[in-house]
Design a protein around this motif. Structure first.
Motif, mmCIF file in Angstrom:
data_model
loop_
_atom_site.group_PDB
_atom_site.id
_atom_site.type_symbol
_atom_site.label_atom_id
_atom_site.label_comp_id
_atom_site.label_asym_id
_atom_site.label_seq_id
_atom_site.Cartn_x
_atom_site.Cartn_y
_atom_site.Cartn_z
ATOM 1 N N GLY A 1 -123.611 -171.456 -5.006
ATOM 2 C CA GLY A 1 -123.237 -169.806 -4.816
ATOM 3 C C GLY A 1 -123.155 -169.300 -5.515
ATOM 4 N N ASN A 2 -124.209 -168.974 -6.486
ATOM 5 C CA ASN A 2 -124.148 -168.050 -7.980
ATOM 6 C C ASN A 2 -124.601 -166.712 -7.231
ATOM 7 O OD1 ASN A 2 -124.166 -167.115 -10.005
ATOM 8 N ND2 ASN A 2 -125.622 -168.991 -11.220
ATOM 9 N N SER A 3 -123.280 -166.075 -7.301
ATOM 10 C CA SER A 3 -124.218 -164.519 -7.040
ATOM 11 C C SER A 3 -124.829 -163.918 -8.094
ATOM 12 C CB SER A 3 -123.543 -163.565 -6.312
ATOM 13 O OG SER A 3 -122.217 -163.275 -7.085
ATOM 14 N N GLU A 4 -125.307 -164.139 -9.683
ATOM 15 C CA GLU A 4 -125.644 -163.456 -10.112
ATOM 16 C C GLU A 4 -127.260 -163.682 -10.611
ATOM 17 O OE1 GLU A 4 -124.649 -160.853 -12.935
ATOM 18 O OE2 GLU A 4 -122.751 -161.066 -11.671
ATOM 19 N N VAL A 5 -127.512 -165.185 -10.258
ATOM 20 C CA VAL A 5 -128.414 -165.768 -10.247
ATOM 21 C C VAL A 5 -128.726 -164.415 -8.955
ATOM 22 C CG1 VAL A 5 -130.451 -167.235 -9.108
ATOM 23 C CG2 VAL A 5 -128.502 -167.802 -10.676
ATOM 24 N N ILE A 6 -128.438 -164.627 -8.036
ATOM 25 C CA ILE A 6 -129.191 -163.436 -6.760
ATOM 26 C C ILE A 6 -129.869 -162.024 -6.991
ATOM 27 C CG2 ILE A 6 -129.040 -162.684 -4.141
ATOM 28 C CD1 ILE A 6 -126.809 -165.257 -3.770
ATOM 29 N N LYS A 7 -128.602 -161.527 -8.233
ATOM 30 C CA LYS A 7 -129.338 -160.231 -8.720
ATOM 31 C C LYS A 7 -130.669 -160.306 -9.811
ATOM 32 C CE LYS A 7 -126.922 -156.857 -11.720
ATOM 33 N NZ LYS A 7 -126.186 -156.299 -12.261
ATOM 34 N N THR A 8 -130.304 -160.953 -10.618
ATOM 35 C CA THR A 8 -131.768 -161.126 -11.423
ATOM 36 C C THR A 8 -132.917 -161.586 -10.355
ATOM 37 O OG1 THR A 8 -129.794 -162.541 -12.742
ATOM 38 C CG2 THR A 8 -132.852 -162.761 -13.334
ATOM 39 N N LEU A 9 -132.767 -162.740 -9.007
ATOM 40 C CA LEU A 9 -134.286 -162.416 -7.902
ATOM 41 C C LEU A 9 -134.783 -161.815 -7.930
ATOM 42 C CD1 LEU A 9 -133.118 -166.603 -6.929
ATOM 43 C CD2 LEU A 9 -134.666 -165.798 -9.348
ATOM 44 N N ILE A 10 -133.380 -160.427 -7.561
ATOM 45 C CA ILE A 10 -134.064 -159.565 -6.878
ATOM 46 C C ILE A 10 -134.020 -158.371 -7.552
ATOM 47 C CG2 ILE A 10 -132.902 -157.669 -5.130
ATOM 48 C CD1 ILE A 10 -130.745 -159.545 -4.032
ATOM 49 N N ARG B 1 -136.262 -158.714 -10.167
ATOM 50 C CA ARG B 1 -137.470 -159.360 -10.380
ATOM 51 C C ARG B 1 -138.514 -158.771 -9.148
ATOM 52 N NH1 ARG B 1 -138.949 -163.170 -14.936
ATOM 53 N NH2 ARG B 1 -139.048 -165.222 -13.886
ATOM 54 N N GLU B 2 -137.873 -159.659 -7.985
ATOM 55 C CA GLU B 2 -138.508 -158.880 -6.647
ATOM 56 C C GLU B 2 -139.962 -157.420 -6.642
ATOM 57 O OE1 GLU B 2 -140.253 -160.307 -2.920
ATOM 58 O OE2 GLU B 2 -139.403 -161.729 -4.279
ATOM 59 N N GLN B 3 -138.317 -156.743 -7.274
ATOM 60 C CA GLN B 3 -139.057 -155.654 -7.431
ATOM 61 C C GLN B 3 -139.716 -155.110 -8.446
ATOM 62 O OE1 GLN B 3 -135.669 -153.603 -8.428
ATOM 63 N NE2 GLN B 3 -134.800 -153.502 -6.361
ATOM 64 N N ALA B 4 -140.062 -155.779 -9.498
ATOM 65 C CA ALA B 4 -141.243 -155.762 -10.270
ATOM 66 C C ALA B 4 -142.399 -156.711 -9.955
ATOM 67 C CB ALA B 4 -140.437 -156.892 -11.779
ATOM 68 N N ILE B 5 -142.218 -157.622 -8.882
ATOM 69 C CA ILE B 5 -143.165 -158.266 -8.063
ATOM 70 C C ILE B 5 -143.962 -156.887 -7.696
ATOM 71 C CG2 ILE B 5 -144.406 -159.850 -6.991
ATOM 72 C CD1 ILE B 5 -142.793 -162.210 -8.382
ATOM 73 N N ASP B 6 -142.805 -156.708 -6.538
ATOM 74 C CA ASP B 6 -143.628 -155.634 -5.901
ATOM 75 C C ASP B 6 -144.532 -154.045 -6.546
ATOM 76 O OD1 ASP B 6 -142.193 -156.901 -3.605
ATOM 77 O OD2 ASP B 6 -140.782 -155.883 -3.367
ATOM 78 N N ALA B 7 -144.255 -154.232 -7.716
ATOM 79 C CA ALA B 7 -144.674 -153.411 -8.054
ATOM 80 C C ALA B 7 -146.332 -153.781 -9.178
ATOM 81 C CB ALA B 7 -143.440 -152.702 -9.186
ATOM 82 N N LEU B 8 -146.091 -155.072 -9.322
ATOM 83 C CA LEU B 8 -146.985 -155.847 -9.870
ATOM 84 C C LEU B 8 -148.198 -155.754 -9.062
ATOM 85 C CD1 LEU B 8 -148.067 -156.516 -12.929
ATOM 86 C CD2 LEU B 8 -146.781 -158.924 -11.990
ATOM 87 N N TYR B 9 -147.890 -156.598 -8.196
ATOM 88 C CA TYR B 9 -148.702 -156.830 -6.451
ATOM 89 C C TYR B 9 -150.039 -156.084 -6.262
ATOM 90 C CZ TYR B 9 -149.615 -158.195 -1.824
ATOM 91 O OH TYR B 9 -150.463 -157.945 -0.506
ATOM 92 N N PRO B 10 -149.835 -154.823 -6.441
ATOM 93 C CA PRO B 10 -150.667 -153.855 -5.696
ATOM 94 C C PRO B 10 -151.818 -153.451 -7.198
ATOM 95 C CG PRO B 10 -148.572 -153.098 -5.816
ATOM 96 C CD PRO B 10 -147.827 -154.529 -5.904
ATOM 97 N N GLU B 11 -150.612 -153.446 -8.175
ATOM 98 C CA GLU B 11 -151.542 -153.050 -9.680
ATOM 99 C C GLU B 11 -152.502 -154.175 -9.853
ATOM 100 O OE1 GLU B 11 -150.624 -152.578 -14.471
ATOM 101 O OE2 GLU B 11 -149.009 -152.566 -13.287
#
Length: 219
Positions: A40-49, A51-61
């Motif tokens: 139930g570590n919510s800090e991990v969830i925040k970090t992963l989200i 990173r997901e935003q970074a991937i969403d930018a990197l993927y189309p690039e």
């Protein structure tokens, strides 16, 4: 002509570096997702989200860079294999990290105490197996190692067995229905992560020189 080739090789190296970055984010974040789910570590969830935003930018690039090199350079042989492999693999990496985030965010819907001991144990085993498979997938790409595909296929059989065991546990009625429904999704997410790792390793077989294109991705 030499300068043009050098510029092309620099572009290929830049694409490779960004693909490795995507690989690293999936492989590094997967263990944290399992931990978030079970603790139930919510800090991990925040970090992963984030990173997901970074991937969403990197993927189309990356896709744009690969498509541009195909159009401008009309590459052949190994260069074309590389660029085509990138275009096939990058969507799988993006989808795989999305699955990682989906696993972690299930901690917002259930409490770890809601899980039966057997369910917890199976999830932990699936998480460890998926993490190991993704480390192998990274090595497969980075080293252009064709032999890893067969090894991952064997480990995927183990993942499918764990998936079947977890589904059977969920069907036993030991947990509340909402928890059972959420964990059914989690089981599927781990199963898909294993399949994506296998698909990527198959692509490396093609990239490393096989004349036979790999099977179409399982999804």
């Amino acid at each position: 002509m030499g300068e043009q080739r050098q510029e092309f090789e620099r572009e290929l190296e830049a694409i490779e570096a960004k693909v490795i970055e995507l690989f690293a984010m999936v492989a590094e974040d997967l263990p944290g997702a399992t931990d978030a789910l079970l603790s139930g570590n919510s800090e991990v969830i925040k970090t992963l989200i984030e990173r997901e935003q970074a991937i969403d930018a990197l993927y189309p690039e990356i896709e744009g860079m690969a498509n541009r090199e195909i159009l401008l350079q009309a590459p052949v042989a190994s260069d074309l294999r590389f660029l085509l492999s990138v275009l096939r693999i990058v969507p799988e990496l993006e989808r795989s990290h999305d699955l990682v985030v989906q696993i972690a965010t299930r901690a917002n819907h259930i409490l770890s105490d809601d899980l039966s001991p057997r369910c917890r144990g199976l999830v932990e085993r699936m998480g460890n197996l998926a993490s190991g498979m993704w480390r192998q997938a990274v090595d497969s790409w980075y080293q252009r190692d064709r032999s890893i595909a067969a090894k991952l296929a064997e480990r995927d059989d183990e993942m499918n067995e764990l998936y079947a065991s977890l589904v059977a546990e969920l069907a036993s009625g030991r947990m509340a229905l909402p928890v059972t429904m959420e964990m059914t999704l989690v089981a599927r997410f781990y199963e898909r992560l294993g399949a994506h790792a296998v698909n990527i390793a198959r692509r490396v077989v093609y990239l490393a020189g096989s004349n036979t294109p790999p099977n179409a991705p399982d999804g």
